[in-house]
Scaffold this active site. Sequence first.
Site, PDB file in Angstrom:
ATOM      1  N   LYS A   1       9.352  -1.125  14.594  1.00 50.99           N
ATOM      2  CA  LYS A   1       9.862  -0.708  13.281  1.00 50.99           C
ATOM      3  C   LYS A   1      10.875   0.419  13.438  1.00 50.99           C
ATOM      4  O   LYS A   1      11.937   0.411  12.827  1.00 50.99           O
ATOM      5  CB  LYS A   1       8.715  -0.158  12.418  1.00 50.99           C
ATOM      6  CG  LYS A   1       7.825  -1.163  11.762  1.00 50.99           C
ATOM      7  CD  LYS A   1       6.990  -0.417  10.713  1.00 50.99           C
ATOM      8  CE  LYS A   1       5.702  -1.101  10.400  1.00 50.99           C
ATOM      9  NZ  LYS A   1       4.807  -0.310   9.560  1.00 50.99           N
TER      10      LYS A   1
ATOM     11  N   LYS B   1       0.846  -1.201   0.000  1.00 51.05           N
ATOM     12  CA  LYS B   1       0.000   0.000   0.000  1.00 51.05           C
ATOM     13  C   LYS B   1       0.880   1.250   0.000  1.00 51.05           C
ATOM     14  O   LYS B   1       0.693   2.154  -0.801  1.00 51.05           O
ATOM     15  CB  LYS B   1      -0.902  -0.059   1.234  1.00 51.05           C
ATOM     16  CG  LYS B   1      -1.869   1.068   1.366  1.00 51.05           C
ATOM     17  CD  LYS B   1      -2.837   0.768   2.510  1.00 51.05           C
ATOM     18  CE  LYS B   1      -3.554   1.998   2.978  1.00 51.05           C
ATOM     19  NZ  LYS B   1      -4.496   1.706   4.071  1.00 51.05           N
TER      20      LYS B   1
ATOM     21  N   GLU C   1      10.521  -4.583   4.691  1.00 43.35           N
ATOM     22  CA  GLU C   1      10.638  -5.977   4.252  1.00 43.35           C
ATOM     23  C   GLU C   1      10.331  -6.099   2.762  1.00 43.35           C
ATOM     24  O   GLU C   1      11.054  -6.749   1.999  1.00 43.35           O
ATOM     25  CB  GLU C   1       9.652  -6.875   5.031  1.00 43.35           C
ATOM     26  CG  GLU C   1       9.972  -7.054   6.494  1.00 43.35           C
ATOM     27  CD  GLU C   1       9.337  -5.985   7.378  1.00 43.35           C
ATOM     28  OE1 GLU C   1       9.016  -4.884   6.877  1.00 43.35           O
ATOM     29  OE2 GLU C   1       9.184  -6.265   8.584  1.00 43.35           O
TER      30      GLU C   1
ATOM     31  N   GLU D   1      -4.753  -7.777  15.162  1.00 45.23           N
ATOM     32  CA  GLU D   1      -4.292  -6.427  14.844  1.00 45.23           C
ATOM     33  C   GLU D   1      -5.468  -5.451  14.976  1.00 45.23           C
ATOM     34  O   GLU D   1      -5.286  -4.288  15.296  1.00 45.23           O
ATOM     35  CB  GLU D   1      -3.699  -6.375  13.428  1.00 45.23           C
ATOM     36  CG  GLU D   1      -2.736  -5.221  13.238  1.00 45.23           C
ATOM     37  CD  GLU D   1      -1.885  -5.349  11.979  1.00 45.23           C
ATOM     38  OE1 GLU D   1      -0.648  -5.330  12.094  1.00 45.23           O
ATOM     39  OE2 GLU D   1      -2.451  -5.472  10.892  1.00 45.23           O
TER      40      GLU D   1
ATOM     41  N   HIS E   1      -4.540 -34.571  16.776  1.00 45.11           N
ATOM     42  CA  HIS E   1      -3.404 -35.397  17.210  1.00 45.11           C
ATOM     43  C   HIS E   1      -2.304 -34.546  17.810  1.00 45.11           C
ATOM     44  O   HIS E   1      -1.164 -34.982  17.932  1.00 45.11           O
ATOM     45  CB  HIS E   1      -2.890 -36.216  16.027  1.00 45.11           C
ATOM     46  CG  HIS E   1      -3.919 -37.181  15.540  1.00 45.11           C
ATOM     47  ND1 HIS E   1      -3.956 -38.494  15.944  1.00 45.11           N
ATOM     48  CD2 HIS E   1      -4.993 -36.998  14.734  1.00 45.11           C
ATOM     49  CE1 HIS E   1      -4.997 -39.091  15.376  1.00 45.11           C
ATOM     50  NE2 HIS E   1      -5.645 -38.199  14.635  1.00 45.11           N
TER      51      HIS E   1
ATOM     52  N   GLY F   1      -4.914  -2.538   5.472  1.00 40.70           N
ATOM     53  CA  GLY F   1      -4.130  -3.667   4.956  1.00 40.70           C
ATOM     54  C   GLY F   1      -4.796  -5.010   5.199  1.00 40.70           C
ATOM     55  O   GLY F   1      -4.937  -5.838   4.295  1.00 40.70           O
ATOM     56  N   ARG F   2      -5.229  -5.251   6.431  1.00 37.14           N
ATOM     57  CA  ARG F   2      -5.780  -6.569   6.754  1.00 37.14           C
ATOM     58  C   ARG F   2      -7.190  -6.768   6.216  1.00 37.14           C
ATOM     59  O   ARG F   2      -7.782  -7.831   6.390  1.00 37.14           O
ATOM     60  CB  ARG F   2      -5.728  -6.810   8.261  1.00 37.14           C
ATOM     61  CG  ARG F   2      -6.407  -5.746   9.091  1.00 37.14           C
ATOM     62  CD  ARG F   2      -6.012  -5.892  10.556  1.00 37.14           C
ATOM     63  NE  ARG F   2      -6.529  -4.827  11.401  1.00 37.14           N
ATOM     64  CZ  ARG F   2      -5.937  -3.645  11.578  1.00 37.14           C
ATOM     65  NH1 ARG F   2      -4.822  -3.363  10.924  1.00 37.14           N
ATOM     66  NH2 ARG F   2      -6.447  -2.742  12.379  1.00 37.14           N
TER      67      ARG F   2
HETATM   68  C1  G6Q Z   1      -2.618  -4.218   8.151  1.00 38.34           C
HETATM   69  C2  G6Q Z   1      -1.410  -3.493   8.436  1.00 38.34           C
HETATM   70  C3  G6Q Z   1      -0.137  -4.132   7.935  1.00 38.34           C
HETATM   71  C4  G6Q Z   1       0.227  -3.831   6.497  1.00 38.34           C
HETATM   72  C5  G6Q Z   1       1.670  -4.223   6.270  1.00 38.34           C
HETATM   73  C6  G6Q Z   1       2.121  -3.988   4.853  1.00 38.34           C
HETATM   74  O1  G6Q Z   1      -3.725  -3.848   8.415  1.00 38.34           O
HETATM   75  O2  G6Q Z   1      -1.548  -2.196   8.017  1.00 38.34           O
HETATM   76  O3  G6Q Z   1      -0.118  -5.525   8.101  1.00 38.34           O
HETATM   77  O4  G6Q Z   1      -0.626  -4.496   5.624  1.00 38.34           O
HETATM   78  O5  G6Q Z   1       2.494  -3.505   7.157  1.00 38.34           O
HETATM   79  O6  G6Q Z   1       2.009  -2.642   4.501  1.00 38.34           O
HETATM   80  P1  G6Q Z   1       2.182  -2.164   3.036  1.00 38.34           P
HETATM   81  O7  G6Q Z   1       1.106  -2.756   2.198  1.00 38.34           O
HETATM   82  O8  G6Q Z   1       2.119  -0.666   3.056  1.00 38.34           O
HETATM   83  O9  G6Q Z   1       3.529  -2.662   2.557  1.00 38.34           O
END
Ligand code: G6Q
Length: 544
Positions: free
Chosen positions: A507, A208, A214, A356, A387, A270-271
């Site tokens: 972070k 996003k 990462e 989250e 199991h 994001g989620r």
């Molecule tokens: C979700 C969070 C988080 C996000 C990641 C990746 O709700 O905001 O998990 O999706 O940190 O972020 P980017 O899509 O900006 O790389």
Amino acid sequence: MSLAPLTQRPAWKALQAHHQKIQGSHLRQLFDADPKRGERFSAEALGLYLDYSKNRISDETLKLLFQLAEESGLKARIEAMFRGDKINITENRAVLHVALRAPKGSSIVVDGVNVVPEVHAVLDKMGEFCNKVRSGAWKGHTGKRIKNVVNVGIGGSDLGPVMAYEALRHYSDRNMTFRFVSNVDGTDFTEATQDLDPSETLFIISSKTFTTLETMTNAHSARDWLLKGLGGDAKAVAKHFVAVSTNGAKVSEFGIDTANMFGFWDWVGGRYSMDSAIGLSTMIAVGPENFGKMLTGFHEMDEHFRTTPFEKNLPVIMGLLSVWYNDFFGAQTVAVLPYDQYLKRFPAYLQQLTMESNGKHVTLDGATVDYDTGPIYWGEPGTNGQHSFYQLIHQGTRLIPCDFIAFGHSLNPHGAHHDILMANVFAQSEALAFGKTPEQVKAEGTADWLVPHRVFEGNRPSNTIFADKLTPEVLGRLVALYEHNVFTQGAVWNIGSFDQWGVELGKVLAQRIIPELADKAEPKLGHDSSTNALIRRFRKLKGL
Ligand code: G6Q
């Protein structure tokens, strides 16, 4: 609307008193007292049957929980979300994942703009691109068709795509290979790409913000890998990289043509983004038509949540039951146990969605809560879990409410497999609820000393979600069911379910430590003595 603090609401107080009364009741008694309980405490919508009879509840419990939802302003909050109000107050954003699946022609207005046409414009663009890749019309730099798709993303830009790809694998193009790289650990990238031919590989950089450490680290490694494999011609990037992002400037800076960028909006968390362009890998795997069916399933559940009275509303019922166990029985976790191998990543996906969202310790007004919020979600697909950790659920000292997910039909019928699988899921909820008394154990001729070890107390609660089979529509409904379940919980707790400030501190500290690990000269470390010692030890291992 100003709300009374949760613990001051009349329904909360009534639930506290009610809990004192009902906590001693056993599910055996509750079932004995009402032969129709198993059917009565169920709800069905859109082909999802929810059996919630094996919960430690009575009609009175439900009445009070629904009253609590009313007193918590749940209805108004649902309306506010669907209307596009900026209910994510700490980021001043609307929360509109429901717009991602709104049908063409509908209208949801954010800051004076109807966003539904924009959503469909992106979906159409994704569809065209997917068709080109799937048909082989899209060629790599050397003229070969794309056979491998690697999604590079993390968190919300990874967990949904991985889960959906696995869940819908049955519907996917089996001539293509899909991989997902998320961890900054170089092993993830290496293992995901080591058997792939760069000339046939497409990278989807899903981020996003397009700044996530990462993802950007992996994206640069992917570009190096590709250029190395294709002779170093930087023009190759255009044919092998596309981006999913809201940040056009950063995408260009990376070298991806923004014509090959698929956008989304800051009102998609994001989620909550697997049904946005973040789902591009899913769409390439299963095709635009199946992706569209998944969106239809999501939308149907949205409408169910928005319009159905609480008493018949699946996400509301599930959300309130979670509140019941979390806050009144002190249950710390919820196990999600899908009896379908295709849903093997569903619990991992739910971990982010639930924790989250609702892992918050202050209310929307910033006051520290005096009750527990988000439970820990976890799980594994059945029957594997049986199991492994089910022992603790059956005979341990903790109360672990379970969500079983089961299907009438297997997508891979094989002799007796599906009957055996289903017998197990039914048996587990039965064993958890009813257990086995000392008398029953003794009657089997068990030696007295062994009896306590073989007794099952029972009275362990569970829901069973039962659908016909795992289709794209059903997956959409299932994910939306949990999204709105989380929303319901958050509304009762009066917390902000749509921000994630808790991921920031680590972070920032990592950014500070990165140069301290690389400096040739001994850095002046200003951390605590533990962190300083760990950093020094690492530098020593590196030979610095
Ligand atoms: C979700 C969070 C988080 C996000 C990641 C990746 O709700 O905001 O998990 O999706 O940190 O972020 P980017 O899509 O900006 O790389």
